[in-house]
Motif scaffolding. Structure first.
Motif, short mmCIF file in Angstrom:
data_model
loop_
_atom_site.label_atom_id
_atom_site.label_comp_id
_atom_site.label_asym_id
_atom_site.label_seq_id
_atom_site.Cartn_x
_atom_site.Cartn_y
_atom_site.Cartn_z
N ARG A 101 34.12 9.65 -23.83
CA ARG A 101 33.96 9.85 -25.45
C ARG A 101 33.48 8.34 -26.02
O ARG A 101 33.52 7.36 -25.37
CB ARG A 101 35.12 10.23 -25.87
N PRO A 102 32.83 8.56 -27.31
CA PRO A 102 32.13 7.52 -27.67
C PRO A 102 33.09 6.05 -27.90
O PRO A 102 32.84 5.01 -27.63
CB PRO A 102 31.77 7.90 -28.99
N THR A 141 26.54 9.10 -17.79
CA THR A 141 27.37 9.94 -18.83
C THR A 141 27.76 9.10 -19.84
O THR A 141 27.74 9.66 -21.15
CB THR A 141 28.77 10.44 -18.33
N GLN A 142 27.92 7.92 -19.88
CA GLN A 142 28.25 7.14 -21.08
C GLN A 142 26.72 6.60 -21.83
O GLN A 142 26.96 6.86 -22.82
CB GLN A 142 28.60 5.61 -20.33
N PHE A 163 33.59 14.52 -26.68
CA PHE A 163 33.54 13.92 -25.31
C PHE A 163 32.37 14.75 -24.92
O PHE A 163 32.04 15.73 -25.02
CB PHE A 163 34.85 14.03 -24.47
N THR A 164 31.91 13.87 -23.72
CA THR A 164 30.58 14.36 -22.73
C THR A 164 31.15 14.74 -21.25
O THR A 164 32.08 13.83 -20.93
CB THR A 164 29.58 13.55 -22.71
N ALA A 194 37.31 -2.09 -22.16
CA ALA A 194 36.32 -1.67 -22.85
C ALA A 194 36.16 -0.19 -22.39
O ALA A 194 35.64 0.57 -23.29
CB ALA A 194 35.00 -2.60 -22.75
N VAL A 195 36.55 -0.10 -21.35
CA VAL A 195 36.41 1.50 -20.60
C VAL A 195 37.65 2.48 -21.01
O VAL A 195 37.84 3.46 -21.08
CB VAL A 195 35.68 1.41 -19.32
N CYS A 196 38.60 1.81 -20.46
CA CYS A 196 40.11 2.27 -20.59
C CYS A 196 40.19 3.13 -21.86
O CYS A 196 40.10 2.54 -22.75
CB CYS A 196 41.48 1.39 -20.19
N GLY A 197 40.48 4.47 -21.78
CA GLY A 197 40.78 5.25 -23.02
C GLY A 197 39.40 6.08 -23.56
O GLY A 197 39.54 6.73 -24.20
#
Length: 127
Positions: free
Chosen positions: A89-90, A115-116, A97-98, A70-73
């Motif tokens: 990124r979303p 950040t997420q 991206f942030t 879910a997080v990778c990428g």
């Protein structure tokens, strides 16, 4: 809230954070930023290049080796020259991206979570 307000909020939430930014990978531009001191365009361009490189490297990890699918990428963390860089990124296919840049090493989990959350809020506000 505006993107600027979200970036200001993120900078205050992450320990030692001196720069937050919102950018676009495909155009290789930082569209908005928040910093305690004025930030030169060259630094923002370099930050965007770090994001491009970080997400490109994350895409090279074989799916079978990814710890959290879910997080990778979607997220990348980089440490260099006494700074930490968190890019989110979303979703894995998004160009937006942030980023949060800290001069001190923050708690990486709380900095990544903050950040997420801000990335999600920016997405909600821009739809």
């Amino acid at each position: 809230m505006t993107i600027q307000a979200h970036l200001d909020s993120l900078r205050k939430r992450v320990s030692g954070c001196d720069l937050t930014a919102f950018g676009d990978l495909s155009s290789r531009l930082i569209l908005r930023s928040s910093s305690a001191e004025p930030c030169q365009r060259e630094r923002l361009d370099q930050l965007c290049q770090h994001a491009v490189d970080s997400f490109a490297k994350a895409g090279l990890i074989p799916a079978s080796n990814r710890i959290d699918h879910a997080v990778c990428g979607r997220s990348a963390v980089m440490f260099a020259a006494g700074k930490s860089f968190i890019f989110v990124r979303p979703d894995a296919g998004s160009d937006e991206f942030t980023c949060a840049v800290s001069h001190a090493t923050p708690d990486p989990v709380s900095a990544l979570n903050a950040t997420q959350e801000i990335t999600r809020l920016i997405g909600d506000d821009t739809q």
